[in-house]
Design an enzyme around this catalytic site. Structure first.
Site, PDB file in Angstrom:
ATOM      1  CE  LYS A 136      -4.178  -1.744  -0.001  1.00  0.00           C
ATOM      2  NZ  LYS A 136      -5.303  -1.474  -1.248  1.00  0.00           N
ATOM      3  CB  SER A 168      -3.558 -11.610   1.558  1.00  0.00           C
ATOM      4  OG  SER A 168      -2.547 -10.010   2.463  1.00  0.00           O
TER       5      SER A 168
HETATM    6  C1  PLP Z   1      -2.240  -7.458   3.929  1.00  0.00           C
HETATM    7  C2  PLP Z   1      -2.654  -7.121   2.797  1.00  0.00           C
HETATM    8  N1  PLP Z   1      -3.757  -8.209   1.597  1.00  0.00           N
HETATM    9  C3  PLP Z   1      -4.684  -7.722   0.770  1.00  0.00           C
HETATM   10  C4  PLP Z   1      -5.135  -6.056   0.738  1.00  0.00           C
HETATM   11  C5  PLP Z   1      -5.767  -6.312  -0.642  1.00  0.00           C
HETATM   12  O1  PLP Z   1      -5.179  -5.255  -1.203  1.00  0.00           O
HETATM   13  P1  PLP Z   1      -6.277  -4.660  -2.180  1.00  0.00           P
HETATM   14  O2  PLP Z   1      -6.921  -3.235  -2.094  1.00  0.00           O
HETATM   15  O3  PLP Z   1      -5.732  -4.064  -3.751  1.00  0.00           O
HETATM   16  O4  PLP Z   1      -7.615  -5.017  -3.038  1.00  0.00           O
HETATM   17  C6  PLP Z   1      -4.987  -5.605   1.807  1.00  0.00           C
HETATM   18  C7  PLP Z   1      -5.606  -4.089   0.878  1.00  0.00           C
HETATM   19  O5  PLP Z   1      -4.963  -3.038   2.327  1.00  0.00           O
HETATM   20  C8  PLP Z   1      -3.642  -5.742   2.887  1.00  0.00           C
HETATM   21  O6  PLP Z   1      -3.464  -4.707   3.308  1.00  0.00           O
END
Ligand code: PLP
Length: 328
Positions: free
Chosen positions: A43, A280
């Protein structure tokens, strides 16, 4: 080369082949290590792009406060961008998220507004209602401070940084086309931006959205499900705005991943490839493995590792049996 600030060091993250994780199964998983960034997540890129676009368009004026709803990573990116560019930053965050990210935002000088979870909700499991409560609190802050709301869920700068800078980076890093891309969706900015650009670069690539098994939104199912999950950062069980605008053009399918599958995969990534990601990262790796085990056997799947496992040291993710590792 000496950089003027850490802002200039964001991006150009490496891609590694997950050799240990894939083992002797047919196929390849390539993982872009987005946690190698000053705020330890993907991010940071989005935060800088949103602030710089807002400066250029005049939506953000000198010294104006910035407010954002965040599970933590966008807040950390914005805290860094705002600190170094001279904007006060207020992060509005649900109490259900892990403490590491809140502590990091504070370290970078952010003001934190913690919003109580819905009565009956569980810590570490963010529900749709929890997100609504955080949204209401953010709207109040914006009105009170006359702030600029970065709004990662609707701000086009979010998918744009993926479809421009990151896609260009990937194109220079890869030797040739990859067969698939899979991504766990929160705002959907990364999935939508990258899948749109990758389809232009590699027209036969297949792109898969990754959803929590127990709380899918796009995968249609008649199963009776819990509706909550532990995969912090996404899986909010609601329509993804960017995604819906182009629905059908960039998505070829969905993969559902359980909490246990994501945790096991995150632990294996660490134990076998020393890739230390969060929930994630595990979800993306587990999804890629499912694809290699079915329709994409023998193919190459690209994923990202969105953030660092260090952000979850307080959670059960790293409660490993003493003396043991993921492979026993
Ligand atoms: C740790 C983590 N994984 C995945 C995501 C998902 O990403 P996106 O918002 O681009 O879908 C985020 C989003 O904040 C995140 O912080």
């Amino acid at each position: 080369m000496i950089y003027d600030s850490v802002l200039e060091t964001v991006g150009n993250t490496p891609i590694v082949r997950l050799k240990g994780f894939v083992g002797d199964r047919p196929g390849t998983i390539l993982c872009k290590l987005e946690y190698l960034s000053p705020g330890l997540s993907k991010k940071d890129r989005v935060a800088i792009r949103m602030i710089e676009d807002a400066e250029r368009s005049g939506k953000l004026s000198k010294g104006q406060p910035v407010v954002e709803v965040t599970s933590g990573n966008m807040g950390i990116g914005l805290a860094i961008a705002c600190r170094l560019k001279g904007y006060p930053f207020v992060a509005v965050i649900s109490r259900g998220n892990s403490v590491e990210r809140v502590k990091m935002m504070r370290a970078f000088g952010a003001e934190i507004v913690m919003v109580d979870q819905d009565p009956g909700a569980q810590k570490g499991k963010i529900s749709r209602r929890d997100i609504e409560l955080v949204e209401l609190a953010a709207e109040e802050m914006v009105a009170r401070l006359g702030a600029y709301r970065a709004d990662q869920f609707a701000n086009p700068s979010n998918p744009e940084v993926w479809s421009t800078d990151v896609a260009a980076e990937i194109a220079t890093q890869l030797d040739g086309p990859v067969d698939a891309f899979a991504d766990f969706m929160g705002t959907g900015g990364c999935f939508w931006g990258l899948s749109a650009a990758l389809k232009r670069l590699y027209p036969s690539i297949r792109c898969y959205g990754v959803e929590p098994y127990e709380a899918p939104y796009y995968t249609k199912t008649s199963e009776s499900l819990r509706g909550t999950h532990s995969l912090q950062g996404g899986g909010y069980s609601r329509a993804i705005r960017f995604f819906d605008e182009d629905y059908g053009k960039t998505v070829d399918g969905f993969v559902r991943v359980t909490d246990d599958e994501a945790v096991e995969a995150a632990r294996e990534l660490a134990a076998k490839d020393c890739v230390f990601g969060g929930f994630s990262s595990g979800a993306n790796a587990a999804a890629a493995m499912k694809l290699l085990g079915s329709e994409l056997a023998g193919k190459t799947v690209l994923i990202v590792a969105p953030d660092s496992g260090t952000k979850y040291l307080s959670t059960s993710l790293w409660d490993l049996p003493e003396g043991g590792s993921a492979d026993g």
